[in-house]
Design a protein around this motif. Structure first.
Motif, PDB file in Angstrom:
ATOM      1  N   GLN A  47       0.811  -1.220   0.000  1.00 23.61           N
ATOM      2  CA  GLN A  47       0.000   0.000   0.000  1.00 23.61           C
ATOM      3  C   GLN A  47       0.847   1.275   0.000  1.00 23.61           C
ATOM      4  O   GLN A  47       0.545   2.240  -0.701  1.00 23.61           O
ATOM      5  CB  GLN A  47      -0.945  -0.023   1.211  1.00 23.61           C
ATOM      6  CG  GLN A  47      -1.915   1.152   1.285  1.00 23.61           C
ATOM      7  CD  GLN A  47      -2.816   1.269   0.063  1.00 23.61           C
ATOM      8  OE1 GLN A  47      -3.177   0.278  -0.554  1.00 23.61           O
ATOM      9  NE2 GLN A  47      -3.135   2.500  -0.313  1.00 23.61           N
ATOM     10  N   VAL A  48       1.935   1.267   0.768  1.00 26.36           N
ATOM     11  CA  VAL A  48       2.767   2.482   0.843  1.00 26.36           C
ATOM     12  C   VAL A  48       3.316   2.838  -0.539  1.00 26.36           C
ATOM     13  O   VAL A  48       3.485   4.014  -0.879  1.00 26.36           O
ATOM     14  CB  VAL A  48       3.890   2.325   1.897  1.00 26.36           C
ATOM     15  CG1 VAL A  48       4.930   1.299   1.490  1.00 26.36           C
ATOM     16  CG2 VAL A  48       4.583   3.667   2.159  1.00 26.36           C
ATOM     17  N   PHE A  49       3.527   1.835  -1.390  1.00 26.88           N
ATOM     18  CA  PHE A  49       4.020   2.095  -2.753  1.00 26.88           C
ATOM     19  C   PHE A  49       2.949   2.755  -3.610  1.00 26.88           C
ATOM     20  O   PHE A  49       3.245   3.623  -4.423  1.00 26.88           O
ATOM     21  CB  PHE A  49       4.529   0.797  -3.400  1.00 26.88           C
ATOM     22  CG  PHE A  49       5.861   0.384  -2.833  1.00 26.88           C
ATOM     23  CD1 PHE A  49       7.032   0.667  -3.500  1.00 26.88           C
ATOM     24  CD2 PHE A  49       5.939  -0.240  -1.598  1.00 26.88           C
ATOM     25  CE1 PHE A  49       8.262   0.327  -2.963  1.00 26.88           C
ATOM     26  CE2 PHE A  49       7.162  -0.583  -1.047  1.00 26.88           C
ATOM     27  CZ  PHE A  49       8.329  -0.300  -1.723  1.00 26.88           C
ATOM     28  N   PHE A  50       1.704   2.333  -3.404  1.00 29.03           N
ATOM     29  CA  PHE A  50       0.600   2.981  -4.127  1.00 29.03           C
ATOM     30  C   PHE A  50       0.546   4.460  -3.749  1.00 29.03           C
ATOM     31  O   PHE A  50       0.327   5.326  -4.590  1.00 29.03           O
ATOM     32  CB  PHE A  50      -0.734   2.280  -3.822  1.00 29.03           C
ATOM     33  CG  PHE A  50      -0.939   1.049  -4.648  1.00 29.03           C
ATOM     34  CD1 PHE A  50      -0.239  -0.113  -4.381  1.00 29.03           C
ATOM     35  CD2 PHE A  50      -1.804   1.058  -5.729  1.00 29.03           C
ATOM     36  CE1 PHE A  50      -0.392  -1.249  -5.159  1.00 29.03           C
ATOM     37  CE2 PHE A  50      -1.978  -0.069  -6.525  1.00 29.03           C
ATOM     38  CZ  PHE A  50      -1.269  -1.219  -6.238  1.00 29.03           C
ATOM     39  N   GLU A  51       0.753   4.742  -2.468  1.00 30.30           N
ATOM     40  CA  GLU A  51       0.698   6.140  -2.008  1.00 30.30           C
ATOM     41  C   GLU A  51       1.879   6.932  -2.560  1.00 30.30           C
ATOM     42  O   GLU A  51       1.704   8.008  -3.129  1.00 30.30           O
ATOM     43  CB  GLU A  51       0.682   6.168  -0.473  1.00 30.30           C
ATOM     44  CG  GLU A  51      -0.623   5.603   0.081  1.00 30.30           C
ATOM     45  CD  GLU A  51      -0.552   5.250   1.568  1.00 30.30           C
ATOM     46  OE1 GLU A  51       0.395   5.678   2.250  1.00 30.30           O
ATOM     47  OE2 GLU A  51      -1.453   4.514   2.038  1.00 30.30           O
ATOM     48  N   HIS A  52       3.091   6.406  -2.406  1.00 31.94           N
ATOM     49  CA  HIS A  52       4.277   7.154  -2.840  1.00 31.94           C
ATOM     50  C   HIS A  52       4.335   7.332  -4.356  1.00 31.94           C
ATOM     51  O   HIS A  52       4.870   8.318  -4.849  1.00 31.94           O
ATOM     52  CB  HIS A  52       5.549   6.446  -2.364  1.00 31.94           C
ATOM     53  CG  HIS A  52       5.802   6.592  -0.897  1.00 31.94           C
ATOM     54  ND1 HIS A  52       6.947   6.183  -0.286  1.00 31.94           N
ATOM     55  CD2 HIS A  52       5.038   7.113   0.093  1.00 31.94           C
ATOM     56  CE1 HIS A  52       6.893   6.429   1.004  1.00 31.94           C
ATOM     57  NE2 HIS A  52       5.731   6.987   1.262  1.00 31.94           N
TER      58      HIS A  52
END
Ligand code: UD1
Length: 377
Positions: A47-52
């Motif tokens: 998920q953090v990759f989707f955000e970044h």
């Protein structure tokens, strides 16, 4: 033309991001659908990759999770097939070499839906690596092969793949790095981790060959611990590695060997770009350090990215403690090389892919693409 993109594991996200963004600028040509297999599911791994990376929410989530290779691959295949039936894409784009890549490519092949493989043609020559099998199978199946470097072209030709399927486009991971570097530069990650630029080592180790066999894992950890007496080592730990460390009772953590949680894309880039040296067994990090001109020790007997060794940033080392320490001591005093880059690692790879796919959009859909999908018109 409807394009379905597939992602599943952490290294897929920075590869698909620039392709989706390029195609989003051509809404007249491309309608996009994003499928996440759920091979990686922790917030830190997904998920953090989707955000970044500003990736859109997946349209479909297969939620497969972990399992043996056979279980994981089979689950992805079984859950992906109905998604293809529901969306009826004209093309499916798969990236890299993870189990999600080969599983989805195989389902498409059976339904005669054309596949474009991004990061095609890489070969380590080591069939004991699951990724090597995934690469070989996916490249045989894919209709379009987008290759990051000339060695990839040569490998595919040697395997008898028709030249017309092969396109040397450059490296989409580097597109993302180029796009994201300004944002990474403005982050306070180094300060938060108490690191000083060019005075520390960044380590990542997660390959089964390094972590699944406790004596090998013990050698790697002892190597990092010895190195940390000379320079701080920051080690974002992949869940597989953390589990293996805990299982083998090898846990070690002190002020200079810092085992931390996996980092999101921007924080990892912030730490990597200011490292003095990187020790890894990752594929993508060998390429990113080449672009950034940072010496990289790859704890593996071979690499599917030989161009990084030819350019000189990357060096293959044995995973034994003494070999790691000796290589570290040799490379630690080297001055920072500045950027050295294979041609076409220039931030424009996704645009080249977009151009090739736009050519496909203007041609008649491939024969058979509509025949095997119930309800397809
Ligand atoms: C996969 C890829 C590898 C890639 C790596 C990057 C394959 C064959 N391998 O390896 O090429 O370099 O991703 O990270 O596809 N786990 C979690 N949370 C997660 C994901 C995994 O705890 O979000 C743990 C599970 O215990 C799991 C183990 O990590 O069993 C391994 O995960 P898996 O997806 O099987 O392979 P990776 O080692 O991550």
């Amino acid at each position: 033309m409807k394009i379905m993109h597939v992602v599943g594991a952490r290294p897929n996200f920075p590869k698909i991001a620039p392709i989706m963004s390029t195609m989003a600028n051509r809404r007249d040509l491309f309608q996009q659908v994003l499928v996440h297999t759920g091979q990686h599911y922790d917030y830190d791994m997904s998920q953090v990759f989707f955000e970044h990376l500003n990736l859109p929410e997946p349209d479909e989530h297969l939620d497969v999770g972990s399992g043996s290779h056979a279980q994981q691959t089979a689950q992805i295949m079984a859950r992906f097939e109905p998604v293809l039936h529901a969306h009826q894409p004209d093309w499916v784009v798969v990236v890299g070499d993870v189990n999600s890549t080969v599983a989805c490519a195989l389902v498409c092949a059976k339904l005669q839906i054309p596949v474009a493989h991004v990061e095609a043609g890489l070969r380590s020559g080591d069939r004991s690596m699951p990724e090597e099998i995934n690469r070989i199978v996916t490249d045989q199946i894919a209709e379009l092969l987008f290759v990051p470097s000339p060695d990839g072209e040569q490998n595919l030709r040697r395997e008898g793949i028709d030249d017309r399927r092969i396109h040397l486009v450059g490296n989409v991971m580097i597109d993302t790095l180029v796009n994201m570097l300004p944002q990474a530069e403005s982050r306070a990650t180094l300060t938060e981790l108490g690191l000083a630029a060019r005075q520390y080592v960044l380590a990542t180790i997660h390959r089964p060959s390094n972590v699944d066999h406790p004596p090998t894992l013990a050698e790697v950890l002892r190597g990092l611990e010895t190195i940390s007496r000379r320079a701080p080592v920051v080690f974002p730990v992949h869940p597989r590695t953390r589990y293996k460390i805990e299982q083998s009772g090898l846990a070690m953590n002190d002020a200079r060997l810092r085992l931390i949680e996996p980092l999101g894309y921007l924080d990892f880039l912030a730490v990597m770009k200011d490292a003095k040296l990187v020790i890894t067994d990752s594929g993508g990090i060998q390429e990113e350090t080449t672009y950034l001109g940072i010496p990289c020790l790859t704890a593996r007997p071979n690499t599917e990215r030989p161009i990084t060794v030819e350019i000189g940033t990357n060096e293959l080392v044995d995973s034994r403690c003494d070999a790691l320490v000796a290589a570290f001591l040799r490379r630690w005093e080297e001055p920072h090389n500045g950027r050295a880059c294979p041609s076409l690692w220039d931030g424009r790879a996704a645009a080249r892919i977009g151009t090739v796919m736009a050519g496909e959009a203007s041609s008649v859909p491939p024969v058979g693409a509509s025949e095997n999908i119930p309800g397809r018109v």
